[in-house]
Design a protein around this motif. Sequence first.
Motif, short mmCIF file in Angstrom:
data_model
loop_
_atom_site.label_atom_id
_atom_site.label_comp_id
_atom_site.label_asym_id
_atom_site.label_seq_id
_atom_site.Cartn_x
_atom_site.Cartn_y
_atom_site.Cartn_z
N GLU A 175 15.73 16.68 -12.82
CA GLU A 175 15.68 15.81 -12.14
C GLU A 175 14.08 15.90 -11.98
N PRO A 176 13.64 14.69 -11.60
CA PRO A 176 12.05 14.38 -11.18
C PRO A 176 11.60 15.11 -10.24
N CYS A 177 10.36 15.70 -9.84
CA CYS A 177 9.81 15.98 -8.50
C CYS A 177 9.07 14.76 -7.96
N CYS A 178 9.84 13.60 -7.97
CA CYS A 178 9.38 12.69 -7.15
C CYS A 178 10.26 11.81 -6.73
N ALA A 179 10.26 11.32 -5.57
CA ALA A 179 11.24 10.39 -4.80
C ALA A 179 10.63 9.65 -3.68
N HIS A 180 11.19 8.30 -3.40
CA HIS A 180 10.64 7.54 -2.20
C HIS A 180 10.88 8.37 -1.05
N LEU A 193 -2.20 16.76 -14.65
CA LEU A 193 -2.12 16.92 -15.94
C LEU A 193 -0.57 17.23 -16.50
N ASN A 194 0.01 18.02 -16.10
CA ASN A 194 1.35 18.32 -16.62
C ASN A 194 2.48 18.01 -15.80
N GLY A 195 2.36 17.71 -14.77
CA GLY A 195 3.58 17.35 -14.12
C GLY A 195 3.49 17.75 -12.67
N PRO A 196 2.98 17.06 -11.59
CA PRO A 196 2.98 17.12 -10.46
C PRO A 196 4.13 16.85 -9.55
N SER A 197 4.17 17.36 -8.30
CA SER A 197 5.44 16.84 -7.40
C SER A 197 4.73 15.63 -6.68
N ILE A 198 5.36 14.52 -6.46
CA ILE A 198 4.82 13.58 -6.08
C ILE A 198 5.70 12.78 -5.06
N MET A 199 4.74 12.41 -3.74
CA MET A 199 5.50 11.76 -2.75
C MET A 199 5.05 10.53 -2.18
N PRO A 200 5.59 9.53 -2.89
CA PRO A 200 4.91 8.20 -2.46
C PRO A 200 5.83 7.65 -1.27
N GLY A 201 5.04 7.00 -0.38
CA GLY A 201 5.51 6.20 0.64
C GLY A 201 5.43 4.84 0.43
N ALA A 237 9.19 -0.85 -8.55
CA ALA A 237 8.20 -1.18 -9.44
C ALA A 237 7.39 -0.12 -10.20
N LEU A 238 7.31 1.03 -8.94
CA LEU A 238 6.44 2.03 -9.41
C LEU A 238 7.29 3.46 -9.73
N GLY A 239 8.38 3.45 -9.05
CA GLY A 239 9.07 4.64 -9.10
C GLY A 239 9.25 5.11 -10.74
N PRO A 240 9.43 4.41 -11.53
CA PRO A 240 9.97 4.93 -12.79
C PRO A 240 8.65 5.52 -13.46
N PHE A 257 0.88 -1.23 -0.17
CA PHE A 257 0.00 0.16 -0.03
C PHE A 257 0.81 1.27 -0.09
N VAL A 258 0.61 1.91 -1.17
CA VAL A 258 1.61 3.22 -1.14
C VAL A 258 0.90 4.51 -0.80
N GLY A 259 0.81 5.10 0.36
CA GLY A 259 0.56 6.58 0.38
C GLY A 259 0.99 7.39 -0.33
N CYS A 260 0.38 8.26 -1.26
CA CYS A 260 1.06 8.94 -2.21
C CYS A 260 0.58 10.32 -2.11
N GLY A 261 1.47 11.24 -1.63
CA GLY A 261 1.12 12.73 -1.75
C GLY A 261 1.19 13.30 -3.16
N ILE A 262 0.20 13.93 -3.83
CA ILE A 262 0.33 14.59 -4.92
C ILE A 262 0.10 15.97 -4.91
N SER A 263 1.01 16.78 -5.30
CA SER A 263 0.53 18.36 -5.10
C SER A 263 0.69 19.07 -6.49
N GLY A 264 -0.09 19.95 -6.55
CA GLY A 264 -0.03 20.60 -7.80
C GLY A 264 -1.59 20.97 -8.40
N GLY A 265 -2.52 20.24 -7.65
CA GLY A 265 -3.70 20.47 -8.28
C GLY A 265 -4.07 19.81 -9.68
#
Length: 477
Positions: A166-171, A135-143, A151-154, A122-130
């Motif tokens: 650099e992507p605005c996404c990291a574990h 649609l165009n590229g959020p900031s993503i905060m997966p736990g 499996a999911l990161g890429p 279960f991945v609780g994933c913060g997504i910011s950017g409305g």
Amino acid sequence: RQAQIGVTGLAVMGRNLARNFARHGHTVAVHNRTAAKTRDLVATFGHEGDFVAAETAEEFVAALERPRRLVVMVKAGAPTDAVIDEFAPLLEPGDMIVDGGNAHYLDTRRREAALRERGLHFVGCGISGGEEGALNGPSIMPGGSPESYQALGPLLESIAARVDGEPCCAHIGPDGAGHFVKMVHNGIEYADMQLIAESYDLLRKVAGYEPAHIAEIFRKWNTGRLDSYLIEITAEVLAHRDADTGRPFVDIVADRAEQKGTGRWTVQTALDLGVPVSGISEAVFARAISGHADLRAASASLPGPQLPELHPDDAARFADSVEQALYASKIVAYAQGWHLMQAGSAEYGWDLDLGTMATIWRGGCIIRARFLNRIREAYHRGGEAPVTLLADATFTEALRDAQVGWRHVVSQATALGVPAPGFSAALAYYDALRSDRLPASLVQGQRDFFGAHTYQRVDREGSFHTLWGDDRTERPA
Ligand code: NBP
């Protein structure tokens, strides 16, 4: 054909996220409780990429390649549990449920533990950017587990905003870590917005500037160290005129700020963890005060000072001081937010990398700003991480330079009766931290007097109690 990822819950966020995946060349299974929304998505945006429409939960699960990656974008709270209950029995060990909603991190911890028992990630994933960000590229905060991120990161990184390549996404860390930092992001956002709003108010009431002029000031600030999305949109809002009346838009909007609750969660969590986040709490309370029409009406005749008319040179100097107050207070608010993440990490054993959040919040999210590069540097300098951002050399220097203007603004606001709770609280925090002695010693004395709560001494180890009601001798406790 099999989909690499599936999205269930196709309101604005889910629909845009699904389109974002599809536009990046992924085959996306789409599903919604009300199937009409699924059909509408494919009919309207099907040409953008490869969608597999699923009418039922079974069809949806069958459309996903294994291990299955299933993103849930439904209303946070009970609907999330309902969706998990519906899908979990259809999944197999190793499959992943990603909750991209604004869940409370304690709910995420609970859900993660329950699904782990069943062999599911279960991945609780913060997504910011409305919706625009989705649609165009959020900031993503997966736990969640490191394994699930492999499996999911890429996939997530492929749709995230990018800054300097650099992507605005990291574990982020285990279980609720992603939703926790998303919550703190929103708390910082509240503080930042409040500080900007106070700047506007002071420029208007003390410097005497019109909104269009203040918009120009914000545009100028946006070319310097305050360069950020929030400053940029503030200038846009201030420059806007109401089409009906021709008046400045800010003057025709009711002055009652609303909130959805993540700021409140941040403050509640900070209280539980004992972390002073006064910049964020003042922002939450400022919105609450604005909404109390009854209190405000009942208090409207309370006396206050007259506002002066400033000479244009003094007004310009005051505006410069406001920029300093804003920058300094912003450093404090962010330092408090980072302290909360540090405390959350310690409490839950998440081992958060505090520089990562600065990196992934530089793009895609509401608080994106040039300033975050400085926070990132503070945590990536090597050696010991700073105990507080205020103690990092870059920020210490900035605060040293800003403090005269900052004090001037807070004292003027106080003298002239313009509320500046964000600026004032930030300055009080700064002064408290740098104080040699705090009156907490007196508070300890009071506590020992009425409740025998004991105290420690500066000159000896141990706890002590004074016999206040007796001969006032001191005893080891
Ligand atoms: P909403 O929060 O408005 O949720 C609507 C979706 O939830 C619809 O797909 C609806 O299905 C589904 N749903 C509900 Br309500 N109850 C359900 C249930 N019992 N079972 C299955 N599905 C159910 O959508 P949103 O504004 O797109 O936000 C989605 C999530 O993203 C939320 O958690 C939100 O907090 C978060 N978020 C939103 C933003 C933003 O800017 N809006 C930003 C970041 C995060 P239906 O079509 O059948 O009614």
